[in-house]
Scaffold this motif. Structure first.
Motif, mmCIF file in Angstrom:
data_model
loop_
_atom_site.group_PDB
_atom_site.id
_atom_site.type_symbol
_atom_site.label_atom_id
_atom_site.label_comp_id
_atom_site.label_asym_id
_atom_site.label_seq_id
_atom_site.Cartn_x
_atom_site.Cartn_y
_atom_site.Cartn_z
ATOM 1 N N GLU A 23 -0.254 10.808 -7.994
ATOM 2 C CA GLU A 23 0.496 12.049 -8.143
ATOM 3 C C GLU A 23 0.523 12.844 -6.840
ATOM 4 N N VAL A 24 -0.591 12.812 -6.122
ATOM 5 C CA VAL A 24 -0.654 13.507 -4.840
ATOM 6 C C VAL A 24 0.389 12.929 -3.878
ATOM 7 N N ILE A 25 0.498 11.616 -3.853
ATOM 8 C CA ILE A 25 1.482 10.963 -2.983
ATOM 9 C C ILE A 25 2.892 11.389 -3.372
ATOM 10 N N LYS A 26 3.204 11.357 -4.645
ATOM 11 C CA LYS A 26 4.550 11.716 -5.100
ATOM 12 C C LYS A 26 4.844 13.191 -4.822
ATOM 13 N N ARG A 48 14.242 9.909 -5.701
ATOM 14 C CA ARG A 48 14.450 8.471 -5.920
ATOM 15 C C ARG A 48 13.227 7.669 -5.503
ATOM 16 N N ARG A 49 12.659 8.028 -4.353
ATOM 17 C CA ARG A 49 11.460 7.323 -3.900
ATOM 18 C C ARG A 49 10.307 7.526 -4.887
ATOM 19 N N ALA A 50 10.162 8.734 -5.409
ATOM 20 C CA ALA A 50 9.108 9.004 -6.396
ATOM 21 C C ALA A 50 9.352 8.213 -7.673
ATOM 22 N N ALA A 51 10.603 8.120 -8.085
ATOM 23 C CA ALA A 51 10.931 7.344 -9.287
ATOM 24 C C ALA A 51 10.618 5.860 -9.085
ATOM 25 N N GLU A 52 10.846 5.353 -7.871
ATOM 26 C CA GLU A 52 10.505 3.966 -7.566
ATOM 27 C C GLU A 52 8.998 3.732 -7.694
ATOM 28 N N ALA A 84 -2.192 5.760 1.334
ATOM 29 C CA ALA A 84 -1.798 7.014 0.684
ATOM 30 C C ALA A 84 -0.369 7.378 1.050
ATOM 31 N N SER A 85 0.500 6.381 1.055
ATOM 32 C CA SER A 85 1.913 6.614 1.358
ATOM 33 C C SER A 85 2.746 5.714 0.464
ATOM 34 N N PRO A 86 4.040 5.985 0.349
ATOM 35 C CA PRO A 86 4.870 5.171 -0.553
ATOM 36 C C PRO A 86 4.843 3.677 -0.226
ATOM 37 N N SER A 87 5.061 3.307 1.037
ATOM 38 C CA SER A 87 5.102 1.881 1.377
ATOM 39 C C SER A 87 3.763 1.205 1.144
ATOM 40 N N SER A 88 2.679 1.863 1.560
ATOM 41 C CA SER A 88 1.369 1.237 1.389
ATOM 42 C C SER A 88 1.020 1.091 -0.084
ATOM 43 N N LEU A 89 1.397 2.066 -0.910
ATOM 44 C CA LEU A 89 1.094 1.955 -2.338
ATOM 45 C C LEU A 89 1.858 0.794 -2.967
ATOM 46 N N HIS A 90 3.106 0.598 -2.574
ATOM 47 C CA HIS A 90 3.859 -0.553 -3.075
ATOM 48 C C HIS A 90 3.155 -1.858 -2.698
ATOM 49 N N LEU A 91 2.682 -1.960 -1.455
ATOM 50 C CA LEU A 91 2.023 -3.175 -1.000
ATOM 51 C C LEU A 91 0.681 -3.383 -1.688
ATOM 52 N N ILE A 92 -0.055 -2.316 -1.908
ATOM 53 C CA ILE A 92 -1.334 -2.422 -2.612
ATOM 54 C C ILE A 92 -1.119 -2.909 -4.037
ATOM 55 N N ILE A 93 -0.126 -2.363 -4.716
ATOM 56 C CA ILE A 93 0.152 -2.803 -6.085
ATOM 57 C C ILE A 93 0.544 -4.277 -6.104
ATOM 58 N N ASP A 94 1.335 -4.710 -5.125
ATOM 59 C CA ASP A 94 1.680 -6.133 -5.042
ATOM 60 C C ASP A 94 0.427 -6.985 -4.911
#
Length: 329
Positions: free
Chosen positions: A161-164, A182-186, A311-321
């Motif tokens: 939530e902090v990131i978003k 849009r980025r937050a929704a992604e 703690a950023s959008p791109s890194s969170l996507h990669l961590i989840i992957d």
């Protein structure tokens, strides 16, 4: 054996008191282009952003932004906002296009910014995290400075939530509200899908950081706590508080915890440019006894996403992957 490599302390409080007068154009720009921010720089009224270190007031839309943390560079990149200055010591692969970009001023080390270089960049906004918090007073004398209130010691506390929220706040500052939403929704969709996949799985996981042959483990109350609280991964082993640097552990500890999944973060590879870990270099008799090793669920995580940023959008996507690689049968 062949092993697949599958590759503050409070929640963010950001208050935007007024709305922006005009929307800027959205979408990715080149790292140094100012076209995205050229139109309508003035706000109808000042914007006030409250954070842990104080309240920052912006009278107009920033045109030259210095980001002193790679997380902040990624936020700007996600919103197509040019970067005037940033550290160049550790730039993750997903921000490759910013490496040594000649028009971007190098502001020194991430943990020790060069204040003279920051001043030379002539910023009208500076973005920092807790790594640069000790310089907040001096930086604020150069330009309005906003602190990203992410808690690296205990990320279970609303990390995602902090990131978003930070993304949306920056969207308002730069007239990029729709793109930020849009980025937050992604991110919402990515997290929801991960939780759906993980929720009914019984596997327990251990997150370990490898540094020059030594291990540190990270539990629910640590910099990687969000993996457990936010994504629903079940934790293996004791739940001792481990904070920023983790709890030193041995191969015996890992063997006794006997996790079904081991996520390995290779700090030495990213911070000291050493050869990346592999199944062969990590192999030892104790690790071979774990369920994770036997079932091919030792995941060599992306160290730049997990360690440099996280703690950023791109890194969170990669961590989840990376996290989901352990749940694919």
């Amino acid at each position: 054996m062949y092993l697949k490599i599958r590759h503050r302390n409070t929640a963010l409080s950001l208050l935007v008191i007024t709305t922006l007068a005009a929307l800027g154009c959205e979408g990715k720009q080149s790292p140094t282009s100012s076209a995205a921010l050229a139109a309508s720089p003035a706000y109808a009224a000042p914007i006030s952003v409250r954070h842990e270190l104080g309240t920052t007031v912006l009278e107009k839309r920033p045109q030259r932004v210095v980001a002193l943390d790679m997380n902040e560079v990624d936020f700007l990149d996600q919103l197509g906002v040019p970067v005037a200055g940033m550290p160049q010591d550790f730039v993750p692969h997903f921000l490759d296009r910013y490496k040594r970009a000649p028009e971007i001023l190098d502001t020194g080390a991430i943990v020790a910014p060069n204040l003279e270089r920051v001043h030379a960049a002539k910023p009208d906004l500076i973005l920092i995290t807790s790594l640069q918090a000790g310089h907040y007073r001096e930086l604020s004398q150069i330009a309005p400075t906003i602190h990203f209130d992410v808690n690296y010691r205990d990320s279970q506390a609303a990390h995602i939530e902090v990131i978003k929220n930070h993304l949306i706040t920056l969207g308002r500052i730069f007239g990029k509200e729709a793109l930020a939403q849009r980025r937050a929704a992604e991110l919402n969709a990515k997290v929801a899908e991960a939780r759906r996949i993980i929720q009914d799985r019984p596997e327990k996981a251990l997150i370990v950081l490898h540094n020059n042959g030594a291990y540190s483990a990270f539990g629910p109350r640590s910099r990687y706590g969000f993996v457990f609280s936010g994504l629903g991964v079940k934790h293996a082993g004791p739940t001792a508080e481990t904070g920023l640097h983790g709890h030193p552990v041995s191969s015996e500890f890992i063997q006794q915890a006997n996790p079904d999944i081991i996520y390995v973060i290779d700090r030495s590879a990213v911070m000291e440019s050493r050869p990346a870990l592999s199944a062969q270099t990590l192999d030892n008799p104790l690790l071979r006894q774990t369920h994770a090793w036997k079932n091919d669920r030792v995941i060599f995580a992306d160290p730049e996403a997990w360690y440099i940023t996280a703690a950023s959008p791109s890194s969170l996507h990669l961590i989840i992957d990376d996290v989901l690689k352990a749940y694919r049968d």
